[in-house]
Design an enzyme around this catalytic site. Structure first.
Site, short mmCIF file in Angstrom:
data_model
loop_
_atom_site.label_atom_id
_atom_site.label_comp_id
_atom_site.label_asym_id
_atom_site.label_seq_id
_atom_site.Cartn_x
_atom_site.Cartn_y
_atom_site.Cartn_z
N LYS A 206 25.04 -8.04 41.55
CA LYS A 206 24.50 -8.60 40.87
C LYS A 206 22.97 -9.72 42.64
CE LYS A 206 25.38 -8.98 36.87
NZ LYS A 206 26.52 -7.52 36.20
C1 LIG Z 1 24.38 -9.34 30.52
C2 LIG Z 1 25.81 -9.52 30.66
N1 LIG Z 1 26.09 -10.82 30.70
C3 LIG Z 1 27.99 -10.66 31.60
C4 LIG Z 1 28.40 -9.82 32.79
C5 LIG Z 1 29.72 -10.08 33.00
O1 LIG Z 1 29.13 -10.68 34.45
P1 LIG Z 1 30.64 -10.80 34.75
O2 LIG Z 1 30.96 -9.63 35.61
O3 LIG Z 1 30.49 -12.24 35.93
O4 LIG Z 1 31.67 -11.60 33.76
C6 LIG Z 1 27.85 -8.95 33.29
C7 LIG Z 1 28.16 -8.25 33.91
O5 LIG Z 1 27.62 -6.80 34.75
C8 LIG Z 1 25.68 -8.32 32.16
O6 LIG Z 1 25.33 -7.62 33.32
#
Ligand SMILES: Cc1ncc(COP(=O)(O)O)c(C=O)c1O
Length: 408
Positions: A206
């Protein structure tokens, strides 16, 4: 100056016939975090401090993130998934409630609804941005609908004003999945201050990367208090201090909470990524501008659309292929990029195509035609601050070569 600790990769003079650009000797990964000596020193300082889990650095990271976003409450957690689950818990989602979720997203946005034994109700997306289409929302609202999840795909904020107006009219809570959208603005407002609650991701790929991590922001003190309680086992506030001089051994379990707290090791990385966020964004924006400048010359390629009223976070660069002008499939396109030593990916396989969602909620591929069509022709190209200008040139040359070779 770029003091990224990862060495830049190189090229040798082999050359394609048309461009004579040298072929890469090393594989360009799809995503690499931008880590400098400052992050490394801060992590070492944390390791030497003896305080590894949630502690003073996590609290500092929360304060600095809140100040940067301009929100009164920021809660550091171990993922955006955790932040979204805490958000649904904070608003009191109950079994059999319905939550609207754009179908074009990662599974995390919908799975947290399932955690609550509520029902994700999928909504098709805007053809230009792939964000939830405000014009498709109202037809899915029922007496059981409690909230709308909004995802800012690739880092482009969704059309928040129309969404908030619908939410207001139907008394729904708006939760933003801003996993891609740090730092981003919509009509001059920072993402993280717009909807009722916002979840950010600090996953390794990210725009602010700590490995695994996330942040929940809200202006609502009741939501903030509930989320703070639930993030660490539902035990009384400041439970993390119980092993410090100020803390006390006594605690009470007030709820069956979760284990979603951030560690001070992660926060150490986050503090420096946050401090560098403007520079990191400027670099991603410059790469996107170079791609768009190059690819807009080809009718076979559609470059990403950015509405005038947003600041794009450029987490992803979503290039779309125009199949009527290209005699190569998306899969083969990605394979040829890999042969040219360029990593690429696809964001996203819409949720209604995945076996779990398809079978549980009885959906067909054609139920969401916009998402399906976008998915079938999208390729995500590498876009991260550690890429050198030469890396960017290599990606452009590889894409141009494939398009020229396979144009219809
Ligand atoms: C659109 C979206 N939402 C949520 C997430 C989840 O993030 P995390 O891995 O921090 O839980 C991602 C992860 O790639 C994502 O692309």
């Amino acid at each position: 100056m770029d003091d990224n600790v990862f060495a830049a990769s190189g090229s040798v003079s082999v050359g394609t016939q048309e461009s004579r650009r040298p072929a890469r000797t090393t594989f360009l990964p799809f995503a690499v975090p931008h880590i400098t000596q400052a992050e490394i020193d801060e992590v070492v300082d944390t390791l030497r401090s003896g305080w590894l889990t949630t502690g003073p650095k996590t609290k500092r990271f929360e304060r600095e993130f809140a100040a940067y976003i301009g929100t009164p409450h920021a809660l550091a957690v171990n993922s955006a998934t955790a932040a979204m689950h805490l958000a649904l818990d904070a608003i009191g989602i109950q079994p059999d409630d319905e939550v609207l979720v754009p179908v074009y997203t990662f599974t995390a946005t919908a799975e947290v609804v399932v955690y609550c034994r509520a029902k994700p109700v999928f909504v098709d997306v805007d053809p230009k941005t792939c964000n939830i289409d405000p014009g498709q929302i109202e037809k899915h609202i029922t007496a059981r609908t409690k909230a709308i999840m909004v995802v800012h795909i690739a880092g482009v904020p969704a059309a928040m004003d129309p969404i908030l107006a619908i939410a207001h009219a139907h008394n729904l809570v708006v939760i933003e999945d801003a996993a891609h959208a740090f730092p981003a603005t919509y009509r001059g407002r920072m993402v993280g201050t717009i909807g009722d609650l916002t979840a950010f991701s600090f996953y390794a790929t990210k725009t602010l990367a700590v490995g695994e991590g996330g942040m929940l922001t809200t202006a609502n003190p009741a939501y903030a208090e509930r989320a703070a309680l639930m993030t660490l086992h539902g035990i009384s506030r400041d439970a993390w201090k119980r092993y410090s001089a100020e803390g006390s051994w006594f605690y009470e379990v007030l709820e069956a909470g979760f284990k979603y707290n951030m560690t001070d090791i992660s926060a150490s990385i986050g503090l420096h990524q946050l401090a560098r966020s403007e520079w990191l964004l400027a670099r991603r924006r410059a790469i996107a501008a170079r791609y768009t400048e190059a690819f807009s010359h080809y009718a076979a390629l559609e470059t990403p659309y950015t509405p005038d009223d947003v600041q794009h976070a450029w987490h992803l660069y979503l290039l779309r292929l125009c199949p009527e002008r290209l005699a190569i499939s998306r899969e083969a396109f990605i394979q040829q990029l890999a042969q040219a030593q360029i990593g690429a990916s696809v964001h996203f396989i819409p949720l209604h195509l995945h076996p779990f969602y398809r079978d549980t909620y009885h959906m067909q591929a054609e139920d969401f035609p916009v998402a399906l069509h976008a998915y079938q022709r999208t390729v995500s190209l590498p876009i991260y601050p550690g890429m050198t200008d030469s890396d960017v040139d290599d990606v452009i040359a590889a894409v141009e070569q494939i398009v020229k070779t396979h144009k219809k």
